[in-house]
Write a protein that holds these residues in place. Sequence first.
Motif, PDB file in Angstrom:
ATOM      1  N   ILE A 182      -6.227  19.590 -22.340  1.00  9.82           N
ATOM      2  CA  ILE A 182      -7.253  20.265 -23.160  1.00  9.82           C
ATOM      3  C   ILE A 182      -6.710  20.382 -24.573  1.00  9.82           C
ATOM      4  N   LEU A 183      -7.429  19.795 -25.534  1.00 13.69           N
ATOM      5  CA  LEU A 183      -7.022  19.821 -26.931  1.00 13.69           C
ATOM      6  C   LEU A 183      -7.764  20.946 -27.645  1.00 13.69           C
ATOM      7  N   LEU A 184      -7.057  21.830 -28.271  1.00 14.40           N
ATOM      8  CA  LEU A 184      -7.612  22.950 -29.009  1.00 14.40           C
ATOM      9  C   LEU A 184      -7.215  22.851 -30.475  1.00 14.40           C
ATOM     10  N   PRO A 185      -8.130  23.205 -31.421  1.00 17.70           N
ATOM     11  CA  PRO A 185      -7.763  23.179 -32.851  1.00 17.70           C
ATOM     12  C   PRO A 185      -6.728  24.249 -33.150  1.00 17.70           C
ATOM     13  N   PRO A 186      -5.906  23.982 -34.130  1.00 19.10           N
ATOM     14  CA  PRO A 186      -4.883  24.988 -34.473  1.00 19.10           C
ATOM     15  C   PRO A 186      -5.540  26.262 -35.015  1.00 19.10           C
ATOM     16  N   TYR A 187      -5.073  27.347 -34.669  1.00 20.30           N
ATOM     17  CA  TYR A 187      -5.607  28.655 -35.072  1.00 20.30           C
ATOM     18  C   TYR A 187      -4.669  29.269 -36.094  1.00 20.30           C
ATOM     19  N   HIS A 188      -5.268  29.556 -37.252  1.00 20.68           N
ATOM     20  CA  HIS A 188      -4.494  30.171 -38.316  1.00 20.68           C
ATOM     21  C   HIS A 188      -4.964  31.605 -38.482  1.00 20.68           C
ATOM     22  N   ASN A 189      -4.212  32.463 -38.226  1.00 24.97           N
ATOM     23  CA  ASN A 189      -4.549  33.880 -38.345  1.00 24.97           C
ATOM     24  C   ASN A 189      -4.243  34.333 -39.764  1.00 24.97           C
ATOM     25  N   ARG A 190      -5.300  34.173 -40.684  1.00 30.98           N
ATOM     26  CA  ARG A 190      -5.107  34.542 -42.067  1.00 30.98           C
ATOM     27  C   ARG A 190      -5.129  36.059 -42.202  1.00 30.98           C
ATOM     28  N   PRO A 191      -4.320  36.578 -43.059  1.00 31.78           N
ATOM     29  CA  PRO A 191      -4.313  38.033 -43.251  1.00 31.78           C
ATOM     30  C   PRO A 191      -5.598  38.511 -43.921  1.00 31.78           C
ATOM     31  N   SER A 192      -5.875  39.790 -43.819  1.00 38.67           N
ATOM     32  CA  SER A 192      -7.115  40.361 -44.361  1.00 38.67           C
ATOM     33  C   SER A 192      -7.180  40.245 -45.884  1.00 38.67           C
ATOM     34  N   TRP A 193      -6.037  40.343 -46.575  1.00 37.74           N
ATOM     35  CA  TRP A 193      -6.066  40.258 -48.029  1.00 37.74           C
ATOM     36  C   TRP A 193      -6.488  38.878 -48.504  1.00 37.74           C
ATOM     37  N   PHE A 194      -6.187  37.840 -47.695  1.00 38.15           N
ATOM     38  CA  PHE A 194      -6.586  36.488 -48.070  1.00 38.15           C
ATOM     39  C   PHE A 194      -8.106  36.340 -47.993  1.00 38.15           C
ATOM     40  N   ARG A 195      -8.722  36.862 -46.930  1.00 33.31           N
ATOM     41  CA  ARG A 195     -10.183  36.796 -46.819  1.00 33.31           C
ATOM     42  C   ARG A 195     -10.855  37.603 -47.929  1.00 33.31           C
ATOM     43  N   SER A 196     -10.310  38.772 -48.243  1.00 28.62           N
ATOM     44  CA  SER A 196     -10.877  39.581 -49.318  1.00 28.62           C
ATOM     45  C   SER A 196     -10.796  38.848 -50.663  1.00 28.62           C
ATOM     46  N   LEU A 197      -9.673  38.187 -50.931  1.00 31.60           N
ATOM     47  CA  LEU A 197      -9.525  37.431 -52.172  1.00 31.60           C
ATOM     48  C   LEU A 197     -10.505  36.265 -52.231  1.00 31.60           C
ATOM     49  N   TRP A 198     -10.731  35.636 -51.101  1.00 29.58           N
ATOM     50  CA  TRP A 198     -11.675  34.509 -51.049  1.00 29.58           C
ATOM     51  C   TRP A 198     -13.088  34.969 -51.394  1.00 29.58           C
ATOM     52  N   PHE A 199     -13.534  36.073 -50.833  1.00 27.69           N
ATOM     53  CA  PHE A 199     -14.869  36.591 -51.124  1.00 27.69           C
ATOM     54  C   PHE A 199     -14.982  37.021 -52.587  1.00 27.69           C
ATOM     55  N   GLN A 200     -13.923  37.582 -53.149  1.00 24.59           N
ATOM     56  CA  GLN A 200     -13.964  37.985 -54.548  1.00 24.59           C
ATOM     57  C   GLN A 200     -14.078  36.774 -55.469  1.00 24.59           C
ATOM     58  N   LEU A 201     -13.353  35.705 -55.143  1.00 24.37           N
ATOM     59  CA  LEU A 201     -13.439  34.494 -55.960  1.00 24.37           C
ATOM     60  C   LEU A 201     -14.837  33.875 -55.890  1.00 24.37           C
ATOM     61  N   CYS A 202     -15.438  33.861 -54.709  1.00 23.30           N
ATOM     62  CA  CYS A 202     -16.793  33.325 -54.565  1.00 23.30           C
ATOM     63  C   CYS A 202     -17.792  34.167 -55.359  1.00 23.30           C
ATOM     64  N   GLY A 203     -17.651  35.496 -55.287  1.00 13.70           N
ATOM     65  CA  GLY A 203     -18.556  36.353 -56.048  1.00 13.70           C
ATOM     66  C   GLY A 203     -18.398  36.183 -57.548  1.00 13.70           C
ATOM     67  N   ALA A 204     -17.140  36.081 -58.019  1.00 11.22           N
ATOM     68  CA  ALA A 204     -16.911  35.885 -59.453  1.00 11.22           C
ATOM     69  C   ALA A 204     -17.461  34.542 -59.919  1.00 11.22           C
ATOM     70  N   SER A 205     -17.336  33.489 -59.109  1.00 15.76           N
ATOM     71  CA  SER A 205     -17.865  32.177 -59.488  1.00 15.76           C
ATOM     72  C   SER A 205     -19.385  32.211 -59.600  1.00 15.76           C
ATOM     73  N   PHE A 206     -20.027  32.926 -58.679  1.00 18.96           N
ATOM     74  CA  PHE A 206     -21.489  33.025 -58.718  1.00 18.96           C
ATOM     75  C   PHE A 206     -21.952  33.773 -59.969  1.00 18.96           C
ATOM     76  N   VAL A 207     -21.250  34.853 -60.309  1.00 18.63           N
ATOM     77  CA  VAL A 207     -21.610  35.617 -61.504  1.00 18.63           C
ATOM     78  C   VAL A 207     -21.431  34.770 -62.767  1.00 18.63           C
ATOM     79  N   LEU A 208     -20.317  34.028 -62.855  1.00 17.73           N
ATOM     80  CA  LEU A 208     -20.083  33.166 -64.023  1.00 17.73           C
ATOM     81  C   LEU A 208     -21.144  32.080 -64.137  1.00 17.73           C
ATOM     82  N   LEU A 209     -21.586  31.545 -62.996  1.00 10.87           N
ATOM     83  CA  LEU A 209     -22.636  30.522 -63.022  1.00 10.87           C
ATOM     84  C   LEU A 209     -23.946  31.095 -63.542  1.00 10.87           C
ATOM     85  N   CYS A 210     -24.302  32.294 -63.094  1.00 10.75           N
ATOM     86  CA  CYS A 210     -25.533  32.936 -63.570  1.00 10.75           C
ATOM     87  C   CYS A 210     -25.462  33.226 -65.072  1.00 10.75           C
TER      88      CYS A 210
END
Length: 219
Positions: A34-62
């Motif tokens: 059984i082949l399973l994809p590798p699981y990367h357990n990213r820390p919570s601060w990484f996900r928070s930073l990702w959402f902040q970057l996406c929000g800032a990019s959207f604001v700059l585009l507007c």
Amino acid sequence: MAAKGEPVYYSPLPPQPSEYHCQQPPPNQGRHYILLPPYHNRPSWFRSLWFQLCGASFVLLCVAIFFLWPSDPHISVVRLRLDHVRVHTSPLISLDISMPITVKIRNPDFFSLDYRSLVVAIGYRGKQLGFVTSHGGHLRARGSSYSQATLQLQGIQVHDVFHLLKDFARGSIPFETVTQVRGQLGLFFFDFPLKAKVSCEVIANTDNQTIVRQNCYTE
């Protein structure tokens, strides 16, 4: 035990556990993978930073769309004079007027504006008296320019003359102006066609030759 030559009606006993473990199964027989994809357990601060970057990019585009979206130029009549008034009594009572006009054009965009022509039509009491065409020009980003032209009105009939002279004696004349601009907007390496039309209700003061009140709207 069965006698020799008699059929056998039982199955052989399974091998002992020790014998079972010692025997190796044939290659690729009885094995499942059984082949399973590798699981990367990213820390919570990484996900928070990702959402902040996406929000800032959207604001700059507007914000970029808001500032770079082309807008119509702002057009207004800043001076309108009655000059060289002449009354004719034959064959009908009529009036000739030379009317110098000064129009202000303001470019609200963050890129340049080149206009080929500027047409101003003058109306009085719902009737168009005439129009004048001015040469084009260049406006830098967020810049303003003034264009001057002289409208020659000839043969204004008696009904219009009566009201016009009455307003002239009172000191203010209501005019309707329609201004059209044709040209192109220069954004980076591209040129976008431009056509703007503005109608105004203008009250001209005949004493100091200035605009008392002006109400404009874009068509």
